[in-house]
Design a protein around this motif. Structure first.
Motif, PDB file in Angstrom:
ATOM      1  N   ASN A 193       0.900  -1.163   0.000  1.00  0.00           N
ATOM      2  CA  ASN A 193       0.000   0.000   0.000  1.00  0.00           C
ATOM      3  C   ASN A 193       0.929   1.201   0.000  1.00  0.00           C
ATOM      4  OD1 ASN A 193      -3.126  -0.603   1.305  1.00  0.00           O
ATOM      5  ND2 ASN A 193      -1.586  -2.193   1.567  1.00  0.00           N
ATOM      6  N   THR A 194       1.150   1.795  -1.143  1.00  0.00           N
ATOM      7  CA  THR A 194       2.091   2.913  -1.215  1.00  0.00           C
ATOM      8  C   THR A 194       1.354   4.203  -1.539  1.00  0.00           C
ATOM      9  OG1 THR A 194       3.931   1.487  -1.862  1.00  0.00           O
ATOM     10  CG2 THR A 194       4.128   3.820  -2.414  1.00  0.00           C
ATOM     11  N   PRO A 195       1.204   5.089  -0.541  1.00  0.00           N
ATOM     12  CA  PRO A 195       0.545   6.371  -0.812  1.00  0.00           C
ATOM     13  C   PRO A 195       1.305   7.121  -1.905  1.00  0.00           C
ATOM     14  CG  PRO A 195       0.872   6.052   1.555  1.00  0.00           C
ATOM     15  CD  PRO A 195       1.634   4.959   0.857  1.00  0.00           C
ATOM     16  N   SER A 196       0.576   7.787  -2.783  1.00  0.00           N
ATOM     17  CA  SER A 196       1.272   8.507  -3.855  1.00  0.00           C
ATOM     18  C   SER A 196       1.863   9.802  -3.346  1.00  0.00           C
ATOM     19  CB  SER A 196       0.340   8.767  -5.035  1.00  0.00           C
ATOM     20  OG  SER A 196      -0.763   9.512  -4.612  1.00  0.00           O
ATOM     21  N   GLN A 197       1.462  10.233  -2.173  1.00  0.00           N
ATOM     22  CA  GLN A 197       2.114  11.408  -1.595  1.00  0.00           C
ATOM     23  C   GLN A 197       1.990  11.382  -0.081  1.00  0.00           C
ATOM     24  OE1 GLN A 197      -0.628  14.981  -1.495  1.00  0.00           O
ATOM     25  NE2 GLN A 197      -0.987  14.241  -3.542  1.00  0.00           N
ATOM     26  N   ASN A 198       2.975  11.953   0.562  1.00  0.00           N
ATOM     27  CA  ASN A 198       2.831  12.392   1.941  1.00  0.00           C
ATOM     28  C   ASN A 198       3.561  13.718   1.981  1.00  0.00           C
ATOM     29  OD1 ASN A 198       5.577  11.964   2.412  1.00  0.00           O
ATOM     30  ND2 ASN A 198       5.210   9.862   3.052  1.00  0.00           N
ATOM     31  N   ASN A 199       3.532  14.392   3.100  1.00  0.00           N
ATOM     32  CA  ASN A 199       4.073  15.751   3.068  1.00  0.00           C
ATOM     33  C   ASN A 199       5.577  15.775   2.827  1.00  0.00           C
ATOM     34  OD1 ASN A 199       4.560  14.743   5.718  1.00  0.00           O
ATOM     35  ND2 ASN A 199       5.133  16.826   6.273  1.00  0.00           N
ATOM     36  N   LEU A 200       6.239  14.637   3.046  1.00  0.00           N
ATOM     37  CA  LEU A 200       7.678  14.615   2.837  1.00  0.00           C
ATOM     38  C   LEU A 200       8.027  14.344   1.375  1.00  0.00           C
ATOM     39  CD1 LEU A 200       8.596  12.527   6.001  1.00  0.00           C
ATOM     40  CD2 LEU A 200       8.579  15.014   5.737  1.00  0.00           C
ATOM     41  N   SER A 201       7.024  14.116   0.552  1.00  0.00           N
ATOM     42  CA  SER A 201       7.320  13.732  -0.833  1.00  0.00           C
ATOM     43  C   SER A 201       6.553  14.586  -1.823  1.00  0.00           C
ATOM     44  CB  SER A 201       6.953  12.275  -1.042  1.00  0.00           C
ATOM     45  OG  SER A 201       5.557  12.128  -0.965  1.00  0.00           O
ATOM     46  N   LYS A 202       6.217  15.804  -1.423  1.00  0.00           N
ATOM     47  CA  LYS A 202       5.400  16.658  -2.302  1.00  0.00           C
ATOM     48  C   LYS A 202       5.996  16.783  -3.696  1.00  0.00           C
ATOM     49  CE  LYS A 202       3.150  19.724   0.945  1.00  0.00           C
ATOM     50  NZ  LYS A 202       3.560  20.721   1.912  1.00  0.00           N
ATOM     51  N   THR A 203       7.329  16.779  -3.744  1.00  0.00           N
ATOM     52  CA  THR A 203       7.963  17.020  -5.029  1.00  0.00           C
ATOM     53  C   THR A 203       8.234  15.731  -5.789  1.00  0.00           C
ATOM     54  OG1 THR A 203      10.083  16.966  -3.914  1.00  0.00           O
ATOM     55  CG2 THR A 203       9.090  19.136  -4.261  1.00  0.00           C
ATOM     56  N   GLU A 204       7.972  14.605  -5.161  1.00  0.00           N
ATOM     57  CA  GLU A 204       8.341  13.342  -5.804  1.00  0.00           C
ATOM     58  C   GLU A 204       7.474  13.030  -7.010  1.00  0.00           C
ATOM     59  OE1 GLU A 204       8.487   9.742  -3.580  1.00  0.00           O
ATOM     60  OE2 GLU A 204      10.453  10.219  -2.772  1.00  0.00           O
ATOM     61  N   GLY A 205       6.182  13.078  -6.817  1.00  0.00           N
ATOM     62  CA  GLY A 205       5.281  12.787  -7.929  1.00  0.00           C
ATOM     63  C   GLY A 205       5.087  11.291  -8.125  1.00  0.00           C
ATOM     64  N   LEU A 206       3.993  11.005  -8.800  1.00  0.00           N
ATOM     65  CA  LEU A 206       3.572   9.628  -9.022  1.00  0.00           C
ATOM     66  C   LEU A 206       4.594   8.832  -9.823  1.00  0.00           C
ATOM     67  CD1 LEU A 206       1.160   7.794  -8.529  1.00  0.00           C
ATOM     68  CD2 LEU A 206       0.097   8.738 -10.593  1.00  0.00           C
ATOM     69  N   GLU A 207       5.137   9.479 -10.854  1.00  0.00           N
ATOM     70  CA  GLU A 207       6.036   8.768 -11.764  1.00  0.00           C
ATOM     71  C   GLU A 207       7.268   8.253 -11.015  1.00  0.00           C
ATOM     72  OE1 GLU A 207       8.280   9.764 -15.891  1.00  0.00           O
ATOM     73  OE2 GLU A 207       6.636  11.089 -15.294  1.00  0.00           O
ATOM     74  N   LYS A 208       7.831   9.110 -10.158  1.00  0.00           N
ATOM     75  CA  LYS A 208       9.030   8.696  -9.426  1.00  0.00           C
ATOM     76  C   LYS A 208       8.686   7.588  -8.416  1.00  0.00           C
ATOM     77  CE  LYS A 208      12.147  11.870  -7.971  1.00  0.00           C
ATOM     78  NZ  LYS A 208      12.809  12.766  -6.968  1.00  0.00           N
ATOM     79  N   ARG A 209       7.523   7.707  -7.778  1.00  0.00           N
ATOM     80  CA  ARG A 209       7.114   6.664  -6.813  1.00  0.00           C
ATOM     81  C   ARG A 209       6.972   5.311  -7.510  1.00  0.00           C
ATOM     82  NH1 ARG A 209       4.737   8.075  -1.135  1.00  0.00           N
ATOM     83  NH2 ARG A 209       6.596   9.283  -0.715  1.00  0.00           N
ATOM     84  N   LEU A 210       6.362   5.332  -8.696  1.00  0.00           N
ATOM     85  CA  LEU A 210       6.194   4.081  -9.441  1.00  0.00           C
ATOM     86  C   LEU A 210       7.552   3.521  -9.874  1.00  0.00           C
ATOM     87  CD1 LEU A 210       3.027   4.983 -11.520  1.00  0.00           C
ATOM     88  CD2 LEU A 210       3.242   2.957 -10.071  1.00  0.00           C
ATOM     89  N   TYR A 211       8.434   4.430 -10.279  1.00  0.00           N
ATOM     90  CA  TYR A 211       9.758   3.987 -10.734  1.00  0.00           C
ATOM     91  C   TYR A 211      10.544   3.339  -9.596  1.00  0.00           C
ATOM     92  CZ  TYR A 211      14.546   4.062 -12.363  1.00  0.00           C
ATOM     93  OH  TYR A 211      15.824   3.690 -12.685  1.00  0.00           O
ATOM     94  N   HIS A 212      10.545   3.979  -8.439  1.00  0.00           N
ATOM     95  CA  HIS A 212      11.306   3.418  -7.315  1.00  0.00           C
ATOM     96  C   HIS A 212      10.748   2.070  -6.863  1.00  0.00           C
ATOM     97  CE1 HIS A 212      13.106   7.578  -6.160  1.00  0.00           C
ATOM     98  NE2 HIS A 212      13.800   6.962  -7.084  1.00  0.00           N
ATOM     99  N   HIS A 213       9.431   1.948  -6.938  1.00  0.00           N
ATOM    100  CA  HIS A 213       8.803   0.659  -6.630  1.00  0.00           C
ATOM    101  C   HIS A 213       9.314  -0.423  -7.591  1.00  0.00           C
ATOM    102  CE1 HIS A 213       5.846  -2.480  -7.154  1.00  0.00           C
ATOM    103  NE2 HIS A 213       5.448  -1.952  -8.287  1.00  0.00           N
ATOM    104  N   GLU A 214       9.209  -0.125  -8.881  1.00  0.00           N
ATOM    105  CA  GLU A 214       9.568  -1.138  -9.887  1.00  0.00           C
ATOM    106  C   GLU A 214      11.064  -1.433  -9.871  1.00  0.00           C
ATOM    107  OE1 GLU A 214       7.140  -1.035 -13.414  1.00  0.00           O
ATOM    108  OE2 GLU A 214       8.857  -1.632 -14.632  1.00  0.00           O
ATOM    109  N   LEU A 215      11.852  -0.386  -9.704  1.00  0.00           N
ATOM    110  CA  LEU A 215      13.310  -0.558  -9.627  1.00  0.00           C
ATOM    111  C   LEU A 215      13.686  -1.511  -8.491  1.00  0.00           C
ATOM    112  CD1 LEU A 215      16.174   0.566 -10.484  1.00  0.00           C
ATOM    113  CD2 LEU A 215      15.855   2.295  -8.704  1.00  0.00           C
ATOM    114  N   SER A 216      13.060  -1.321  -7.335  1.00  0.00           N
ATOM    115  CA  SER A 216      13.382  -2.149  -6.166  1.00  0.00           C
ATOM    116  C   SER A 216      13.051  -3.615  -6.428  1.00  0.00           C
ATOM    117  CB  SER A 216      12.594  -1.671  -4.937  1.00  0.00           C
ATOM    118  OG  SER A 216      12.885  -0.328  -4.649  1.00  0.00           O
TER     119      SER A 216
END
Ligand code: CDT
Length: 301
Positions: A193-216
């Motif tokens: 369950n990976t939230p697409s944002q929390n206040n510490l990741s405002k600048t991350e964006g969905l694309e980067k979250r998906l990439y880090h998930h898949e990369l891992s």
């Protein structure tokens, strides 16, 4: 050749008011679809039975005990176990566990085609924080509601495959994968369950979250020469968005199947578990090539 059809049953958002029975009906619908495609092992996400409640704060944590299961299987989940046994299908899913001793864990289990729980895993790496943090736009209170898991990363042979589990944040830590890799794991199932944002990741964006998930997941699978199923609970839950991106990955780190949406969705791939042997006997032959005399720091701090 040890070929098997394997699948991920991605689950769209579960709202606070949704009952366990309603969720299990959704799970069974995906299991029926999997059976129709010849699937013999099916993975569901972390905390499949409920909404991702660690986004909510309660002062008295006992008020949240109703999100936890005190036995497994229980009456609400039994129909899923029954259907899987009818199909001769193994499966794995995550839920919140309250033990007889009063301990709370973020847990997942592997169930054999005969309906027996063959392996229990309790989440090791709990992200977030334990107290309400007013400066945050989104709370992530896993450290409040769960104890760090006490099982470690074990593997068990089921359906003639060495299987292991990790849960969500665990997938980002190479140590999780390597401990299972050292036991010869051939299929790692990971619910998230990976939230697409929390206040510490405002600048991350969905694309980067998906990439880090898949990369891992791809790196973990490749570096330990194992298949992996990473399966999301995703989409909107009570106004909060979580990433999709469920994938099935082969021992070379290639994505064999990928979810396209953010709702209930089945993805299927054919695995040949004998393909794990190549990496395990060549570049990732651990006995031949690891240099553990230089790895002490990893386990000492
Ligand atoms: N459930 C879970 O572990 N989620 C975490 C969110 C961390 S905040 C980015 C994860 O690693 O996906």
């Amino acid at each position: 050749m040890r070929k098997m059809m394997i699948a991920a049953a991605q689950i769209g958002g579960i709202q606070k008011a949704e009952s366990r029975e309603a969720v299990v009906a959704r799970m069974i619908a995906l299991m029926d679809a999997a059976h129709a495609q010849g699937v013999k092992f099916l993975a569901y996400p972390e905390m499949t039975l409920t909404t991702f409640f660690p986004r909510f704060y309660v002062e008295d944590r006992a008020e949240f005990d109703h999100w936890f299961e005190t036995e497994m299987p229980n009456a609400a989940v039994q129909p899923l176990f029954d259907r899987a046994r009818d199909y001769g299908m193994g499966f794995t899913f995550g839920y919140c566990e309250l033990t007889p001793e009063g301990q709370h864990f973020n847990t997942s289990v592997i169930v054999s085609p005969e309906g027996e729980i063959v392996l229990t895993y309790r989440k090791t790496h709990l992200p977030g924080h334990a107290e309400y943090e007013p400066e945050r736009t989104h709370q992530h209170l896993e450290k409040r509601y769960f104890l760090p898991g006490d099982t470690g990363f074990n593997v068990a042979r089921s359906q003639d495959v060495l299987m292991g589990m990790a849960i969500c944040n665990d997938r980002r830590w190479p140590e999780s994968w390597r401990v299972m890799g050292l036991q010869g794991v051939e299929l790692v199932s990971i619910g998230y369950n990976t939230p697409s944002q929390n206040n510490l990741s405002k600048t991350e964006g969905l694309e980067k979250r998906l990439y880090h998930h898949e990369l891992s997941v791809c790196a973990g699978a490749y570096q330990n020469s194992t298949y992996a199923i990473a399966v999301a609970k995703c989409g909107m839950e009570d106004g909060n968005h979580m990433i999709g991106g469920s994938i099935i990955v082969d021992p070379d780190g290639f994505v064999l199947a990928r979810a396209t949406g953010e709702g209930d969705e089945l993805i299927v791939a054919e695995a040949d578990f004998d393909k794990c042997a190549f990496g395990k006997s060549t570049v990732f032959n651990f006995a031949a090539h690891r240099r553990i005399e230089h790895y002490g720091l990893i386990a000492s701090q």
